[in-house]
Enzyme design. Structure first.
Site, PDB file in Angstrom:
ATOM      1  N   LYS A 227      -0.128  -9.880   8.598  1.00 14.20           N
ATOM      2  CA  LYS A 227       0.098  -8.471   8.966  1.00 14.20           C
ATOM      3  C   LYS A 227      -1.236  -7.959   9.467  1.00 14.20           C
ATOM      4  CE  LYS A 227       1.152  -3.901   7.079  1.00 14.20           C
ATOM      5  NZ  LYS A 227       1.410  -3.102   5.841  1.00 14.20           N
TER       6      LYS A 227
ATOM      7  N   TYR B  57      -2.648 -10.040   4.718  1.00 13.40           N
ATOM      8  CA  TYR B  57      -2.683  -8.638   5.148  1.00 13.40           C
ATOM      9  C   TYR B  57      -4.122  -8.269   5.474  1.00 13.40           C
ATOM     10  CZ  TYR B  57      -1.900  -3.528   4.890  1.00 13.40           C
ATOM     11  OH  TYR B  57      -1.834  -2.184   5.158  1.00 13.40           O
TER      12      TYR B  57
ATOM     13  N   TYR C 214     -13.422  -3.917  -2.323  1.00 12.58           N
ATOM     14  CA  TYR C 214     -14.536  -3.471  -3.152  1.00 12.58           C
ATOM     15  C   TYR C 214     -15.558  -4.585  -3.385  1.00 12.58           C
ATOM     16  CZ  TYR C 214     -17.453  -1.058  -6.463  1.00 12.58           C
ATOM     17  OH  TYR C 214     -18.544  -0.502  -7.078  1.00 12.58           O
TER      18      TYR C 214
ATOM     19  N   ARG D 291      -9.178  -0.103   4.934  1.00 11.78           N
ATOM     20  CA  ARG D 291      -8.998   0.128   3.497  1.00 11.78           C
ATOM     21  C   ARG D 291      -9.851  -0.807   2.648  1.00 11.78           C
ATOM     22  NH1 ARG D 291      -4.759   3.161   1.214  1.00 11.78           N
ATOM     23  NH2 ARG D 291      -3.366   4.105   2.741  1.00 11.78           N
TER      24      ARG D 291
ATOM     25  N   THR E 161       0.828  -1.204   0.000  1.00 12.29           N
ATOM     26  CA  THR E 161       0.000   0.000   0.000  1.00 12.29           C
ATOM     27  C   THR E 161       0.862   1.253   0.000  1.00 12.29           C
ATOM     28  OG1 THR E 161      -1.683  -1.174   1.267  1.00 12.29           O
ATOM     29  CG2 THR E 161      -1.821   1.214   1.254  1.00 12.29           C
ATOM     30  N   THR E 162       1.880   1.287   0.867  1.00 18.04           N
ATOM     31  CA  THR E 162       2.756   2.448   0.976  1.00 18.04           C
ATOM     32  C   THR E 162       3.540   2.668  -0.313  1.00 18.04           C
ATOM     33  OG1 THR E 162       2.944   1.936   3.328  1.00 18.04           O
ATOM     34  CG2 THR E 162       4.494   3.537   2.461  1.00 18.04           C
TER      35      THR E 162
ATOM     36  N   ILE F 169       5.414  -4.584  10.090  1.00 11.24           N
ATOM     37  CA  ILE F 169       5.604  -4.130   8.714  1.00 11.24           C
ATOM     38  C   ILE F 169       5.226  -2.656   8.755  1.00 11.24           C
ATOM     39  CG2 ILE F 169       4.837  -4.335   6.326  1.00 11.24           C
ATOM     40  CD1 ILE F 169       4.513  -7.347   6.820  1.00 11.24           C
TER      41      ILE F 169
END
Length: 297
Positions: free
Chosen positions: A165, A137, A111, A142, A48-49, A206
């Protein structure tokens, strides 16, 4: 417990872009060397980052390939290969495995989402497509989808799903995961919960914070692993203001600005992400200085 890919601080690393929007590989190389020199325990690339959601597959895989070659086995490289389309995720997992990564980070579908039963089927399909280890994750803020402890227990039966994570923010849930799934490796996905999650059995983080301060983030984890609880707690608490500032807007907007203020070429973001507001930049600057980060801009 299943064999961890790493213990300690894995950096969820940013992706630097040139002013024309292309990948700035030279700058990425500098950032990778900065991380390794400052004792980061693993590189997590194209998460994501790293703005992977705004990268076509060809570019995504080129960044993974560059990182594997640049790191050259000095520390583990874990590639983000998650998707809300299982078939697409399988293709990314297979391609990243061929590029030589040490493991994969796979986010829950977003989504379109799915049920808990669908999660088991989705992650099992990804894991069965490769031989290397997978870290799940969980980031409901999100994706709108939470991995429940019983679901993690079911997924723990898949040999190469080795951990998670955990970024739900729900420490009670993390404790239930640790109790139900003692063989699973747990990493904090929230910098403000590194030590709380390690206190219930987590093996590290992380981290977004590690982009700007890899040594202190490594030391925080290592102190806890070495049973220096007081020292670990001190580092966690000292970092709270800057952690809040790094999330004052949507990640990675603030951390890329922070790295720019430190002298890296990281000002460029890809839409829909845009530059930090002037008010939040002032807040971020103050928090960085208070944390002891030297600014060059």
């Amino acid at each position: 417990m299943k064999k961890p890919i790493f213990t300690g601080s894995g950096v969820a690393i940013i992706t630097p872009f040139a002013k024309d929007g292309s990948i700035d590989f030279e700058e990425l190389g500098k950032i990778l060397e900065f991380q390794i020199e400052n004792e980061t325990d693993a590189i997590i690339i194209c998460g994501t980052t790293g703005e992977s959601a705004a990268m076509p597959d060809s570019e995504h895989l080129s960044v993974i390939d560059y990182t594997v070659k640049k790191v050259n086995g000095r520390i583990p490289v874990i590639a983000g290969t998650g998707s809300n389309d299982t078939a697409h995720g399988i293709n990314l997992c297979k391609a990243a495995e061929k590029l030589g990564v040490d493991g994969l980070l796979t986010v829950t579908p977003y989504y379109n989402k799915t049920t808990q039963r669908g999660l088991v089927k989705h992650f099992t399909a990804l894991a069965n497509s490769v031989k290397i280890p997978l870290i799940l994750y969980n980031v409901p803020s999100r994706t709108g989808l939470n991995i429940k402890p019983d679901t993690l227990l079911e997924l723990s039966k898949v040999e190469n799903i080795i951990g998670i994570k955990e970024a739900s923010g729900n420490i009670t849930q993390v404790a239930h995961m640790a109790a139900k799934c003692p063989d699973m490796v747990i990493y904090s996905g929230n910098d403000d919960q590194i030590i709380p999650i390690m206190s219930v059995g987590g093996l590290g983080v992380i981290s977004v914070l590690a982009n700007i301060e890899p040594k202190k983030t490594h030391d925080m984890c290592q102190k806890f692993l070495d049973k220096d609880t007081e020292g670990a707690m001190k580092l966690q608490l000292e970092a709270m203001e800057v952690i809040d500032a790094l999330f004052c807007e949507v990640n990675p907007i603030p951390v890329k600005k922070a790295m720019s203020l430190m002298g890296y070429n990281t000002d460029t973001l890809r839409l829909p992400l845009c530059e930090i507001s002037p008010e939040n930049e002032k807040y971020l600057r103050r928090a960085l200085v208070n944390y002891g980060i030297k600014l060059v801009k």
